[in-house]
Design an enzyme around this catalytic site. Structure first.
Site, short mmCIF file in Angstrom:
data_model
loop_
_atom_site.label_atom_id
_atom_site.label_comp_id
_atom_site.label_asym_id
_atom_site.label_seq_id
_atom_site.Cartn_x
_atom_site.Cartn_y
_atom_site.Cartn_z
CB CYS A 1 31.78 32.58 37.39
SG CYS A 1 31.20 33.61 38.75
CB CYS B 1 33.96 39.98 36.77
SG CYS B 1 32.32 39.47 36.22
#
EC number: 5.1.1.3
Length: 262
Positions: A69, A181
């Site tokens: 992440c 992302c």
């Protein structure tokens, strides 16, 4: 090896790890109770990350952590490395790679708002904007669209156009786009169709870089694999999770179970 994310974006990292290290066993922590991390405060992100690693480390003999992440990596990685005595790897927007590839010197960066606003990202944007034009979109909506796509929901062209409208209206679009992302690689085709129907674009994520780091760590250190099966953990049981189960079959998890993080 522990890999964690608030959604399924981190599975793209796991998929690549499996290709290069097919014999490794892993735990995937889906912190779906906190999805998405991108709209959380830095305090929450740091405390939640500590809680996840601490809780799982008490139960399972993990020896490597992969933060799948960008949001957590840019906000909390340095703190997590100080707190835990095992190798921890993060994933970051790879602007340096984009600078080497771009032809028109216009680089696009799309990431969650938390990633964009982090001091790490702001620093590298400042550093590379001297010689490039960096166009930024900070959104938490794209990760939600990617999650729905995995569960079989059609991607809304209207919603994508609204997200990318700042770039659609540019006289010259970025020729290189950084996917800030892990969810966003799931939408490469749709993004290209919105922005570049007749032109080419180069998408950059940081998956290859972090996998190289993991492989090097396993080769050069005394990190031994202690987990003997593939485990999928989740923090919240809901209908979205049930729809995800068929998708998870390809990862050959032998254990799928809930873990309490509260």
């Amino acid at each position: 090896m522990l890999i964690f994310d608030s959604g399924v974006g981190g599975l793209s990292i796991l998929k690549n790890i499996k290709k290069i290290l097919p014999n490794i066993h892993y735990i995937y922590m889906l912190d779906n109770e906190s999805f998405p991390y991108g709209n959380k405060t830095e305090f929450f992100i740091i405390q939640r990350s500590i809680k996840i690693i601490h809780t799982i480390k008490k139960i399972y003999p993990i020896n490597i952590v992969v933060i799948a992440c960008n949001t957590i990596s840019t906000v909390a990685l340095s703190i997590l490395r100080e707190k835990f005595d095992i190798p921890i790897f993060g994933i970051f927007p790879h602007i340096k790679a984009a600078e080497k590839i771009t032809k028109n010197k216009i680089i696009g960066l799309i990431a969650t708002k938390a990633t964009i606003n982090s001091s790490y990202t702001q620093k590298i944007i400042y550093e590379y904007s001297c010689s490039n034009t960096i166009k930024i979109i900070g959104t938490n909506k794209l990760a939600v669209i990617a999650e729905k796509k995995i569960r079989g929901v059609a991607v809304s062209q209207k919603k994508l156009k609204n997200i990318f409208r700042p770039w659609i209206n540019l006289p010259t679009c970025p020729d290189t786009i950084i996917l800030g992302c892990t969810h966003f690689s799931l939408l490469e085709k749709e993004i290209k169709n919105i922005l570049y129907k007749t032109r080419s674009v180069y998408f950059i994520d940081s998956i290859k870089k972090v996998i190289f780091q993991i492989k090097s760590c396993l080769k050069t250190s005394n990190v031994n694999q202690k987990i003997k099966k593939n485990i999928f953990l989740y923090s919240k049981n809901n209908n979205n999770l049930k729809k995800l189960l068929s998708f998870l079959k390809q990862y050959k998890f032998t254990v799928i179970k809930h873990i309490n993080l509260n």
